[in-house]
Structures are given as structure tokens and as C-alpha cells.
Enzyme design. Structure first.
Site, mmCIF file in Angstrom:
data_model
loop_
_atom_site.group_PDB
_atom_site.id
_atom_site.type_symbol
_atom_site.label_atom_id
_atom_site.label_comp_id
_atom_site.label_asym_id
_atom_site.label_seq_id
_atom_site.Cartn_x
_atom_site.Cartn_y
_atom_site.Cartn_z
ATOM 1 N N ASP A 1 0.909 -1.144 0.000
ATOM 2 C CA ASP A 1 0.000 0.000 0.000
ATOM 3 C C ASP A 1 0.943 1.187 0.000
ATOM 4 O OD1 ASP A 1 -1.448 2.267 0.828
ATOM 5 O OD2 ASP A 1 -3.019 0.974 1.607
ATOM 6 N N HIS A 2 1.131 1.794 -1.158
ATOM 7 C CA HIS A 2 2.247 2.742 -1.260
ATOM 8 C C HIS A 2 2.071 3.972 -0.368
ATOM 9 C CE1 HIS A 2 -0.245 4.935 -4.183
ATOM 10 N NE2 HIS A 2 0.585 5.946 -4.068
ATOM 11 N N HIS B 1 -5.699 2.958 0.938
ATOM 12 C CA HIS B 1 -4.975 4.138 1.425
ATOM 13 C C HIS B 1 -5.729 4.876 2.545
ATOM 14 C CE1 HIS B 1 -2.796 3.194 -2.115
ATOM 15 N NE2 HIS B 1 -3.390 3.997 -2.953
HETATM 16 C C1 BG6 Z 1 -3.265 4.513 -6.604
HETATM 17 C C2 BG6 Z 1 -4.609 4.557 -7.267
HETATM 18 O O1 BG6 Z 1 -3.249 3.558 -5.588
HETATM 19 O O2 BG6 Z 1 -2.962 5.779 -6.034
HETATM 20 C C3 BG6 Z 1 -4.663 5.668 -8.309
HETATM 21 O O3 BG6 Z 1 -4.865 3.318 -7.903
HETATM 22 C C4 BG6 Z 1 -4.224 6.978 -7.705
HETATM 23 O O4 BG6 Z 1 -5.967 5.770 -8.860
HETATM 24 C C5 BG6 Z 1 -2.889 6.819 -6.994
HETATM 25 O O5 BG6 Z 1 -4.120 7.930 -8.755
HETATM 26 C C6 BG6 Z 1 -2.493 8.094 -6.291
HETATM 27 O O6 BG6 Z 1 -1.236 7.957 -5.717
HETATM 28 P P1 BG6 Z 1 -0.418 9.221 -5.227
HETATM 29 O O7 BG6 Z 1 0.790 8.663 -4.580
HETATM 30 O O8 BG6 Z 1 -0.143 10.034 -6.457
HETATM 31 O O9 BG6 Z 1 -1.319 9.952 -4.290
#
Ligand code: BG6
Length: 555
Positions: free
Chosen positions: A246-247, A309
Site C-alpha cells: 500500500d504505497h 490508502h
Molecule cells: C493509486 C490509485 O493507488 O494511487 C490511483 O490506484 C491513484 O488511482 C494513486 O491515482 C495516487 O497515488 P499518489 O501517490 O499520487 O497519491
């Protein structure tokens, strides 16, 4: 990388075990790994070089976390994620001296590529997206360990070649049989890849080595499919070898929620229902779905980011302090909160969803969701979702947590706002405090990473007028180094075998338990409400807040 940059071999604790704070954290050594003599000679250079960083605080006695000998096998190298995030992150780790000299990268995909072709793709991705400056010697070192295996996931022969290639890499580059398999592929391919890893014996480490599998969301479509997916993976890899990405947990600002709460004494005493009025968690994006119609349609905003997230953010904001930051302790506290989450009785009144229509973004006209390439004209997929949740425990009873996310909103911003109750009594005239808002502590996850505290202050002058002001902490000003990309941190943790920042399957299931009833409710509702691109979402979302006498923060 350069061969001078190596770290001494040393015993690694079992996955998830505590790691001595005063030693470098390195991935498990393998018997065939680079000779200890070389390693030991190189080690001092590496550690010293890292410690000699002029930006280090001289009081900081910790040693850097460095990966030990290993190979990263990337399935899905032709995808967008690999190009934008994963390949650049690998280079950045190498550039920071956090990868071992023999580190190797193997790409696997259905392309008629030779090693050099994949190396070229990697090179271009790095040039385009790496955060650290391009250095020829680092690239050269990395390029020496780049391999490509062409094939379909169902092709036994291709996986046999992968196994042979990995054995050769071990032989040549001293990677010791330590492999991380990164499945950057749609979930429908998980079963076949995982089965191939089992069939070839690649999932089973020889004595003294490790094998890990990294999976990207979506972890299923609902609770039932998440369980199915887990059964497939857990039949082959033990839970401690599964790293679910989960980045958001790799973002500095998200980890800082834990530092803010548990490294200070200032906030925790008021972090509860006695003082907090409500919490707003917002993840707004200005982009549309881009070229991701195939992934996004049928999934929608809530499954795409609330299930993972935003519920992870909620868990970090609401959990009790863990006894330590090892994976078990941290996950246990997050799980307790997720278990305590309750949906309001009337989902029609406490959720909202929308779909972007045509509008303007950054001065340019943009099309609506239904006119995006690959989207069916009658799609009911939501691109905006808002939900009100409650947490049934002593700390939070009665404090609503409002979560919202959407694409094509006014601007890109992710934040957590803890909004406090008004002072119980104001000894000032009503006129003087007319525009005074509620105190708030806002964690700005991105952009402009930082923390803001909003409170009332006297306006200079002869009257006792009180108005909102802000106190601001900005990462960019307090720390001179820019934060690493989330994927950098998470990839390093995989290679080191450090799991706290990866959700456990139990968290995944608890999150689906929260979301499933909302999705069921919405699926009976037909078309979501339209909102113009560039706006702040559908009117029903504001109405949801207004029913509680509240408003969304203006961002
Ligand atoms: C991803 C989603 O997990 O997170 C995308 O699948 C989204 O739809 C992205 O655009 C957003 O990531 P960040 O790090 O740019 O907020």
C-alpha cells in the site's frame, strides 16, 4: 553501484523480528554470497561513505539500512508502474548506496526482448523518473545485473528458464538464492504466476536463503475475492514472506503520523473524543483516469483508494500506541481500530458518490468520465466517494471520521485534518469572534508536505478581535534532504525483510468488511451524481456534511 559499496554480512533476524537498533539492517546473507573477505574490506568504505554524508546530524549514531545480496524479479515490467515508479526507485536505492554490489534485476514479460532491450527500457525510465541525479558509474553497475526472461505466465518453459537464469546469477553475482518476486500484474494473473513459482521450486528457499513475494493492490474486489486471492498466495508462500504494497504507507508524511502522535507528549492528551470534534481525511486528485479504463471501470473510487490508502490513514490516526514498531505490534493496533469501525445506519444519508462530467482542469477543457476512452456509456462506476464512519471505542465514540476521495477535483491534495471542538466558553463579544473557526491539526500528506496547526489569535489593534491563524511545519524547510519516493522505502523494506509498513491480510479483510455494505448499497442506486471536472465533487457530499452541521475543508 560500485563494488566499493558493500556491507558486511551479518545474521538477519527472522522476518518481523526485532532488529538491533545500532546495527545496519541488511537482508539475509546466503552461503554463496560474495566472499566475506571482500565484503568486510568493502564494508567500512560503504558505511563510512554513508555516514560521511554532510547532511547527517553528527549526533545520529544509527547505521544506514542496507539490503544484502539478492535478486529482484519483476513481473509486469512493461507496465506503467514499473516505468514511473519501480525501476527509478531501484536506481535511486543504488545511487544512495543501499543496494549490494551484486544486486540483480530480472524482468519477465511477454516481449521479444533481449537483456539489452530491458536494460534500455530501465535506463530510459530512470532518466525520465529517477529522483536522484544520473551517475554513469551507478548505472553501469546496475546494468551489469539486468536480465530479461521473455514468456507468458502460463509457459512452463519460460519459468524453467527463469529458474536457470536465477541460478546463474547466484553463481556469477553472489546473490545467494535470495529472491523477491514482485507481481506488478493484474490480480487475475496472481494464481498462475504463484503456481509457476511453486512448480519450479522458486518459492522455496534453500537453507539460509529467503524468497519473498510482493503483491500490489487491488487485493480482491470484495471480502470473498480477497480471501480467495489470499488462499492462492498462502498455499505457496508463508504469511511472513508476503509483502502487500500500500504505497501510502511508504510516504514519509504518512509514517510521520506515528512520529507526531507517539514521539510527542503535546498532542496525545487531546487526541480523543473529549477534544476532537471530527476528523476529515481527503485524497483529492486533479487527474482523470488517464489510460486506466480497463483497471478503473467497475472498480471505482472507493475500492481504488478508500479500501486501502484512506482506511490505512484512518487506522494510523485512530489507533492506540503500539508497544513497539515491529510489524506484529503495529498491525495489531491497526486491526483493533478497523475492527471497531462502524457504518452509520442510514447509508443513503452518510455516504455520497459521484462521477466526473466534462469541465475545466488547469485552464484546459476535459471530457467527462463516460467519454473517456474505453468507458461504456452507461458505466455506473463512481469517480468520487465520501463516507462517514464511526469508531466504537472509548477514545472515539461519537467522533465522526469523514473520508472523501475523487478524481478531476479542484486540485491534487491529500490531508488528514483533526478538527477540535470549540472552546467551551468564549469570554469575548460575539462580534469579535464571529469568524473564528475550530482549531485544527492538519497533516499535509502531499503536496507541500508538512503539518499545520490552526488556532485563534488576537488581531492586532485596539479591539479584542480573534481570528484564525496557522502555525506551520514544512518538510522542505526543516529537512534539507528531499523525502525518498514511497516505492524506494518499500522496495528496500522488502529486500531487507522488514514488514511493518505492509498491511497484513487481516487488515485487508477488515477493510473489505467496512466497504462491502457500502458497495452493496451503491450498486442498487444506479447512476452516480455528476460533478463538473475541476469542482469539489457532487452536491450530495456537501449535503452529507451539512446534515451533521459541518462542512468539508476548503482546499
Ligand atoms: C493509486 C490509485 O493507488 O494511487 C490511483 O490506484 C491513484 O488511482 C494513486 O491515482 C495516487 O497515488 P499518489 O501517490 O499520487 O497519491
Amino acid at each position: 553501484m560500485n563494488h566499493d559499496r558493500h556491507v558486511p554480512e551479518q545474521a538477519e533476524p527472522a522476518d518481523g523480528g526485532a532488529i538491533a537498533p545500532d546495527r545496519p539492517r541488511v537482508a539475509a546473507p546466503a552461503e554463496e554470497a560474495i566472499t566475506v573477505a571482500t565484503a568486510a574490506a568493502d564494508a567500512s568504505t560503504t558505511i563510512e561513505a554513508l555516514l560521511a554524508n554532510p547532511l547527517r546530524d553528527p549526533r545520529d549514531k544509527r547505521l544506514p539500512r542496507v539490503a544484502g545480496p539478492c535478486v529482484l524479479v519483476l513481473f509486469g515490467v512493461t507496465g506503467d508502474l514499473a516505468r514511473r515508479k519501480l525501476l527509478p526507485a531501484i536506481y535511486d536505492l543504488g545511487n544512495r548506496g543501499l543496494l549490494p554490489p551484486g544486486f540483480s534485476l530480472v524482468g519477465f514479460a511477454r516481449r521479444d526482448w533481449a537483456n539489452q532491450d530491458f536494460a534500455q527500457v530501465t535506463h530510459d525510465a530512470i532518466k525520465e523518473n529517477a529522483r536522484t541525479p544520473f551517475r554513469e558509474e551507478v548505472w553501469k553497475q546496475l546494468a551489469e545485473g539486468i536480465h530479461f526472461v521473455p514468456g507468458e505466465f502460463s509457459d512452463d518453459g519460460a519459468f524453467d528458464t527463469l529458474a536457470t537464469t536465477l541460478a546463474e546469477i547466484d553463481e556469477k553475482r553472489g546473490t545467494g538464492g535470495n529472491y523477491a518476486f514482485y507481481l506488478s500484474v493484474p490480480p487475475k494473473f496472481f494464481p498462475v504466476v504463484v503456481k509457476q513459482l511453486k512448480r519450479t521450486g522458486l518459492a522455496n528457499p534453500p537453507e539460509g536463503a529467503w524468497r519473498r513475494v510482493v503483491i500490489e493492490k487491488p487485493f480482491g474486489h470484495d471480502l470473498a475475492s480477497a480471501k480467495e486471492l489470499n488462499e492462492i498466495t498462502s498455499a505457496v508462500f508463508p504469511e511472513e514472506s508476503v509483502f502487500r504494497i500500500d504505497h501510502y504507507l511508504g510516504k514519509e508524511t504518512v509514517q510521520n503520523i506515528m512520529a507526531l502522535r507517539f514521539a510527542n507528549n503535546l498532542f496525545e492528551p487531546i487526541w480523543n473524543r473529549g477534544y476532537v470534534d471530527h476528523v476529515q481525511i481527503t485524497m483529492a486528485e486533479d487527474i482523470g483516469i488517464g489510460g486506466r479504463a480497463g483497471y478503473y471501470d467497475g472498480i471505482g473510487a472507493a475500492r481504488d483508494v478508500i479500501q486501502n490508502h484512506l482506511l490505512q490513514l484512518l487506522a494510523l490516526v485512530a489507533m492506540e500506541d503500539p508497544t513497539s514498531f515491529d510489524a506484529d505490534a503495529l498491525r495489531r493496533e491497526k486491526e483493533k481500530v478497523l475492527k471497531a469501525v462502524r457504518l452509520p445506519h442510514d447509508l443513503a444519508l452518510s455516504t455520497a458518490r459521484g462521477q466526473y462530467a466534462a469541465g475545466w482542469q488547469g485552464g484546459e477543457p476535459v471530457v467527462g468520465y463516460l467519454d473517456e476512452d474505453g468507458i461504456p456509456l452507461d458505466s455506473t462506476t463512481e469517480t468520487y466517494a465520501a463516507v462517514k464512519l464511526e469508531i466504537a471505542n472509548r477514545r472515539w465514540a461519537g467522533v465522526p471520521f469523514y473520508l472523501r476521495t475523487g478524481k478531476r477535483l479542484g486540485r491534487r491534495v491529500t490531508e488528514v485534518a483533526v478538527v477540535f471542538q470549540r472552546a467551551p466558553h468564549l469570554p469575548f463579544s460575539e462580534d469579535d469572534t464571529e469568524i473564528l473557526g475550530q482549531n485544527a491539526l492538519v497533516v499535509r500528506v502531499q503536496p507541500d508536505e508538512g503539518i499545520t496547526v490552526r488556532f485563534g489569535s488576537k488581531v492586532p489593534g485596539t479591539a479584542m478581535e480573534v481570528r484564525d491563524v496557522s502555525m506551520d511545519f514544512a518538510y522542505g524547510e526543516s529537512f534539507m534532504e528531499s523525502s525518498p519516493e514511497a516505492y524506494e522505502r518499500l522496495l528496500l523494506d522488502v529486500l531487507i525483510g522488514d514488514p511493518p509498513l505492509f498491511p497484513h491480510q487481516r487488515e485487508v479483510e477488515l477493510s473489505w468488511k467496512i466497504l462491502d455494505p457500502i458497495e452493496d448499497h451503491w450498486s442498487a442506486q444506479g447512476q452516480p451524481e455528476e460533478y463538473p471536472s475541476g469542482s469539489w465533487g457532487p452536491a450530495s457530499s456537501d449535503e452529507m456534511m451539512a446534515r451533521d452541521g459541518r462542512v468539508w475543508r476548503r482546499l
